[in-house]
Design an enzyme around this catalytic site. Structure first.
Site, PDB file in Angstrom:
ATOM      1  N   SER A 147       0.801  -1.228   0.000  1.00 55.47           N
ATOM      2  CA  SER A 147       0.000   0.000   0.000  1.00 55.47           C
ATOM      3  C   SER A 147       0.833   1.278   0.000  1.00 55.47           C
ATOM      4  O   SER A 147       0.294   2.365  -0.162  1.00 55.47           O
ATOM      5  CB  SER A 147      -0.955   0.006   1.199  1.00 55.47           C
ATOM      6  OG  SER A 147      -0.238   0.010   2.409  1.00 55.47           O
TER       7      SER A 147
ATOM      8  N   LYS B 149      -6.632   4.051   8.267  1.00 52.87           N
ATOM      9  CA  LYS B 149      -5.628   4.966   7.707  1.00 52.87           C
ATOM     10  C   LYS B 149      -6.131   6.410   7.699  1.00 52.87           C
ATOM     11  O   LYS B 149      -5.380   7.344   8.025  1.00 52.87           O
ATOM     12  CB  LYS B 149      -5.259   4.524   6.291  1.00 52.87           C
ATOM     13  CG  LYS B 149      -4.489   3.208   6.233  1.00 52.87           C
ATOM     14  CD  LYS B 149      -4.260   2.757   4.808  1.00 52.87           C
ATOM     15  CE  LYS B 149      -3.469   1.450   4.754  1.00 52.87           C
ATOM     16  NZ  LYS B 149      -3.266   0.969   3.386  1.00 52.87           N
TER      17      LYS B 149
END
Length: 783
Positions: free
Chosen positions: A684, A727
């Site tokens: 990611s 996140k």
């Protein structure tokens, strides 16, 4: 004894034939029969009979040796007189010898078929009997008398014989010859030349032997008592049986009758009833005290305690169920919605099979307590089974009754505990199971959690099918990947993301604080937590996705306030952001704060962690070299591959970025991810690494207001990633409101609470070119 014998006894040295004995020690003044069969021994005895009938007897060190050499024999033995010799039909000799004196061997003389030895006579002088000697003799005599009491093999007259001996040497040797000693102990006593040393050794040996005899006698007494009890019970039982037969009575005892009545009351299925009746008949014919009877009783207790037909009546009320779930859990809307959907279907189609729910989330997010709430909302019984560390298939399926100590598996035991056929059954920590040589418990769970099979789940102990189809199974796990694919396929996975800070504050105010105050005997008037103080505890004293550590910190503050009140130092306390350190000390954690500065070669990424997520700076340095790529910061293989893919993409865009054709041959790139002690992995950070590399090579700063996440391909496509909610919360906490994320993660963004959405601006991208346009310059396309 003749004159020649007297003459020889007065000499210091003597030469005599040698008789080697195996496992036998002959003491002076001891008369003992021996069976002799070896040729050398027979020759030695025949030679002795020709002369004065004297022989020296030496013991072998190893009795297994058939033809011993001098080094195989002890050096101290006994001069003995042959009293009787008889030849047996098989060629062997039976002799009776009497020990006379000790002797130490000086030399061996081999003559034809036997050995003669030259020996020094040791028992030449009679020691003076002083007070110490008398005391030793008395102590030995007393202990020997005690020894005879415990050793019934020795006649009582032995003690009279020993008492009349006044000479210390003869006294010690006579007692030694009557003791049942090990060969090595006998040889040690024979080699004890000093009379006092011999008496001391003898005293210690007798003491040890007495202790051994005491223990043996105690064990024999205990065994005899048990045997007598068993025989008595058997005799009485047989008498009772005979009396009943004479009276023509066929009366079942109370225990059998009780089992029959219980089986009647339960209205068992036909197959189960046949098995139970068979076991009851077997118990009736088995002696009640036998181990087999205990096994049958345990089996019947287990079978008759199971809820074969008992079903808890459901009262399905969606409004009431929603109130129950909301009152006990804040947030978790997806999970609550799925449970309410199940209830609605259940109300319309009661016969539909129950789903298998799998709640996956970090520790402390409420998975286990949610299982209890589901049971309460349904009005069912609740039972929990922890599978953490289970590695034996028999824990699930049970042990067969052929094994000693067999028992049913934990599934059947839990159903027995539940008391109904349709409980909510929570299987906790299914991701913590493992397998070994005893089998795989995960494989055994396949039958339990398969709606098509679990209506006839067979436990090895029961050997009967039990219907689990009406059970609502709920499983929990921290992560999905350790769960075997076939098992995961049978479950409906519901992910429980970590709580936002706002949700944690609400949970603390609604649930944690009232419960903690009640447990500590305090009221809201005596202690008050401000919302800001709870925010500070969450940010600086805990780092978790759930609320367990938050609860511990709140409890720690409450305990300190309780102590102040009891000591009279205050009647109430107001916990504020300023007073937190007074109770909890200096902050334990510090979340990364975004610098928001435009920097060359530095881009801000977002990381997913089990403790709530964080932001992560990716640093890139360009140095003269030969095109080498260095990666540091404790990176995993996937993250390293992601960095190489990002570099390859940037190289493919060298013309658009204004890079020289051979830049990759002139410069080395060093990619570093700070916090090197923390392992990092995953794809990611791909667009973040690519952005930092592009910035470092072009010299254009990355706009510090952006946080980003997404996987990059060699063609520049931006692929979706996981952990979006966590996140975004991390970026928001760090002060970043501009987010770059993959277009395909829009669906995940929709699940984020509206309150958080209002605070951030998200740029959805599907290609790396869009990312570079946003962070390196040009018109910003803000969605």
């Amino acid at each position: 004894m003749d004159q020649e014998m007297v003459t020889k006894e007065t000499e210091k040295y003597i030469e005599l034939p040698l008789l080697a004995s195996r496992g036998v020690v002959v003491f002076p003044h001891m008369v003992i029969p021996l069976l002799v069969g070896r040729e050398k021994s027979i020759e030695a005895l025949e030679k002795a009979m020709v002369k004065d009938k004297e022989i020296i007897i030496l013991s072998q060190k190893d009795e297994k040796i058939e033809d011993p050499d001098p080094e195989d024999l002890y050096t101290i033995g006994t001069i003995a007189e042959v009293k009787q010799l008889v030849k047996l039909p098989n060629g062997m000799l039976k002799v009776v010898v009497e020990g006379i004196k000790r002797a130490r061997i000086i030399d061996f003389i081999e003559i034809d078929e036997y050995f003669e030895v030259r020996a020094e006579i040791l028992d030449q002088t009679v020691p003076e009997v002083d007070l110490e000697m008398k005391a030793l003799m008395k102590a030995v005599l007393n202990k020997f008398q005690e020894y005879i009491k415990y050793n019934r093999n020795l006649p009582s007259e032995t003690i009279m014989t020993v008492t009349n001996i006044e000479e210390p040497a003869r006294f010690s040797d006579t007692i030694a010859s009557h003791l049942e000693l090990k060969f090595r102990q006998e040889q040690d006593l024979l080699e004890a030349i000093s009379i006092k040393e011999r008496l001391n050794k003898l005293l210690e040996i007798i003491k040890d032997e007495i202790e051994i005899l005491k223990v043996e006698q105690k064990i024999q007494k205990k065994v005899r008592k048990q045997v007598e009890k068993t025989q008595k019970e058997y005799y009485l039982r047989e008498q009772l049986k005979a009396i009943k037969e004479e009276l023509d009575e066929d009366e079942e005892d109370d225990e059998i009758e009780e089992y029959r009545n219980k089986a009647e009351e339960l209205d068992l299925p036909e197959k189960i009833r046949e098995k139970v009746d068979k076991e009851i008949e077997k118990l009736k014919k088995t002696p009640s005290m036998s181990p087999e009877a205990t096994v049958i009783r345990n089996y019947l207790d287990c079978v008759l305690d199971l809820p074969w037909n008992k079903v808890r009546e459901e009262k399905i009320d969606l409004d009431e169920a929603k109130n129950v779930l909301d009152s006990e859990h804040y947030g978790l809307e997806d999970v609550k919605e799925r449970i309410l959907e199940y209830l609605a279907v259940r109300k319309l189609a009661p016969q539909k099979k129950s789903p298998i729910l799998c709640l996956i989330g970090a520790p402390g997010v409420g998975k286990t307590s949610l299982g209890r709430s589901i049971a309460r909302a349904l009005g069912r019984d609740f039972v929990r089974l922890s599978l953490g560390g289970v590695r034996d298939e028999a824990e699930i399926r049970g042990h067969r009754r052929t094994y000693i100590g067999s028992r049913p598996g934990r599934i059947i035991n839990a159903m027995r505990e539940a008391g109904s056929k349709n409980p909510v059954f929570l299987l906790d920590e299914v991701d913590k199971m493992s397998s070994d040589f005893r089998g795989d418990p995960a494989a055994a769970l396949l039958e339990v959690l398969d709606p098509e099979q679990n209506n006839e789940f067979t436990d090895h102990y029961l050997e009967l099918p039990f219907d689990l189809s009406k059970v609502l199974f709920v499983t929990t796990a921290n992560v999905a990947y350790p769960i075997p694919a076939p098992l995961l396929d049978r479950m409906e996975v519901i992910e429980l993301p970590g709580y936002t800070e706002d949700e944690k504050v609400e949970i603390a105010l609604r649930h944690l604080i009232p419960r903690i105050l009640n447990e500590h005997g305090l009221t809201e008037d005596e202690i008050h937590f401000s919302s800001n103080s709870i925010y500070r505890i969450i940010r600086e004293y805990t780092r978790e996705a759930g609320v367990r550590n938050l609860e511990r910190k709140l409890a720690a503050i409450t305990r300190k306030v309780s102590k102040e009140i009891v000591e009279g130092r205050g009647r109430q306390a107001r916990v504020t952001t300023q007073s937190i350190e007074k109770y909890l000390g200096v902050p334990k954690f510090k979340y990364e704060k975004a610098q928001k500065k435009d920097r060359v070669g530095v881009a801000t990424g977002m990381a997913y962690t089990q403790t709530g997520g964080d932001i992560l700076d990716i640093e890139v340095a360009v140095v003269p070299g030969k095109g080498k790529l260095t990666l540091t910061g404790s990176l995993g293989d996937v993250m390293k591959e992601s960095a190489r893919a990002a570099l390859s993409y940037i190289r493919s865009k060298q013309e658009e970025l204004g890079l020289s054709d051979n830049f990759h041959e002139e410069y080395d790139l060093h990619v570093h991810v700070p916090k090197g002690a923390t392992p990092k992995d995953g794809p990611s950070a791909g667009i973040t690494i690519a952005s930092a590399i592009a910035s470092a090579l072009t010299g254009q700063p990355v706009k510090g207001k952006y946080a980003m996440t997404g996987e990059v391909t060699l063609r520049g496509r931006v692929l979706p990633v996981g952990g979006i909610k966590t996140k975004i919360m991390a970026a928001r906490r760090a002060g970043l409101k501009d987010i770059i994320m993959p277009e395909e993660n829009k669906k995940d963004f929709e699940e984020i609470p509206v309150k958080i959405k209002k605070d951030i601006r998200v740029n959805f991208v599907n290609h790396m070119d869009q990312v570079l346009d946003l962070i390196l310059g040009g018109d910003e396309d803000e969605n």
